[in-house]
Design a protein around this motif. Structure first.
Motif, PDB file in Angstrom:
ATOM      1  N   LEU A  29       0.817  -1.213   0.000  1.00  0.00           N
ATOM      2  CA  LEU A  29       0.000   0.000   0.000  1.00  0.00           C
ATOM      3  C   LEU A  29       0.852   1.265   0.000  1.00  0.00           C
ATOM      4  CD1 LEU A  29      -2.712  -1.118   2.565  1.00  0.00           C
ATOM      5  CD2 LEU A  29      -2.814  -1.209   0.061  1.00  0.00           C
ATOM      6  N   ASN A  30       2.177   1.083   0.006  1.00  0.00           N
ATOM      7  CA  ASN A  30       3.123   2.201  -0.007  1.00  0.00           C
ATOM      8  C   ASN A  30       2.860   3.185   1.133  1.00  0.00           C
ATOM      9  OD1 ASN A  30       5.437   3.273  -1.107  1.00  0.00           O
ATOM     10  ND2 ASN A  30       4.349   4.604  -2.526  1.00  0.00           N
ATOM     11  N   GLU A  31       2.637   2.631   2.325  1.00  0.00           N
ATOM     12  CA  GLU A  31       2.391   3.458   3.508  1.00  0.00           C
ATOM     13  C   GLU A  31       3.660   4.199   3.908  1.00  0.00           C
ATOM     14  OE1 GLU A  31       1.273   0.313   6.091  1.00  0.00           O
ATOM     15  OE2 GLU A  31      -0.843   0.419   5.552  1.00  0.00           O
ATOM     16  N   LYS A  32       3.499   5.371   4.461  1.00  0.00           N
ATOM     17  CA  LYS A  32       4.631   6.177   4.927  1.00  0.00           C
ATOM     18  C   LYS A  32       5.327   5.451   6.089  1.00  0.00           C
ATOM     19  CE  LYS A  32       5.822  10.952   5.654  1.00  0.00           C
ATOM     20  NZ  LYS A  32       6.929  10.977   4.750  1.00  0.00           N
ATOM     21  N   VAL A  33       6.613   5.542   6.109  1.00  0.00           N
ATOM     22  CA  VAL A  33       7.427   4.881   7.127  1.00  0.00           C
ATOM     23  C   VAL A  33       8.195   5.942   7.902  1.00  0.00           C
ATOM     24  CG1 VAL A  33       9.260   3.197   7.499  1.00  0.00           C
ATOM     25  CG2 VAL A  33       7.702   2.897   5.602  1.00  0.00           C
ATOM     26  N   ASP A  34       8.301   5.756   9.203  1.00  0.00           N
ATOM     27  CA  ASP A  34       9.044   6.692  10.047  1.00  0.00           C
ATOM     28  C   ASP A  34      10.536   6.353   9.966  1.00  0.00           C
ATOM     29  OD1 ASP A  34      10.086   8.372  11.957  1.00  0.00           O
ATOM     30  OD2 ASP A  34       8.566   7.897  13.473  1.00  0.00           O
ATOM     31  N   VAL A  35      11.182   6.891   8.957  1.00  0.00           N
ATOM     32  CA  VAL A  35      12.594   6.595   8.701  1.00  0.00           C
ATOM     33  C   VAL A  35      13.483   7.089   9.843  1.00  0.00           C
ATOM     34  CG1 VAL A  35      14.531   6.945   7.118  1.00  0.00           C
ATOM     35  CG2 VAL A  35      12.235   6.593   6.218  1.00  0.00           C
TER      36      VAL A  35
END
Length: 142
Positions: A29-35
């Motif tokens: 789903l290409n969810e945002k990731v907390d890099v």
């Protein structure tokens, strides 16, 4: 995914960053990731090794935590059916594939790794003579 490498690449695009932040690997789903959180956690890990520096990683682990180096630690015990030590990205149409969150997590891991290598004086010579003398040949074959 076996037939669509780009779909697979998209799915695992942020695998390490996601797992470091408590999520499952797949990211269809290409969810945002907390890099930033993922990179912060890399700094807190008890050990960071690099597969591209496998022998030095094994040596570093023993330099940090002790114990004898077993020969099997230096062997590829799971090569897979289609093992290849390097891949031609153009063959798979990935030469211009965009990087993902894992790229910056990997850069953070590399910094940690090389800092620890320096801190523990891990070099082929010290590995062969001090940390892994029972497998010195691994470090003299280079």
């Amino acid at each position: 995914f076996r037939d669509d490498i780009k779909l697979y690449a998209k799915c695992v695009n942020a695998c390490a960053a996601r797992m470091l932040t408590g999520k499952a690997c797949g990211n269809m789903l290409n969810e945002k990731v907390d890099v930033a959180a993922a990179k912060s956690r890399v700094l807190k890990l008890g050990f960071v090794g690099l597969t591209s520096e496998w022998s030095l990683s094994v040596c570093l682990f023993h330099a940090m935590y002790g114990g004898s180096c077993a020969r099997v630690e230096f062997q590829n015990v799971r090569p897979g059916k289609e093992y290849n030590s390097s891949y031609d990205l153009t063959k798979y149409g990935l030469q211009r594939y965009p990087g993902g969150p894992d790229d910056s997590v990997y850069r953070a891991a590399k910094k940690v790794f090389w800092r620890k290598v320096e801190e523990y004086a891990v070099k082929p010579k010290t590995c062969a003579e001090q940390y892994c003398p029972e497998n010195a040949v691994v470090f003299t074959e280079r």
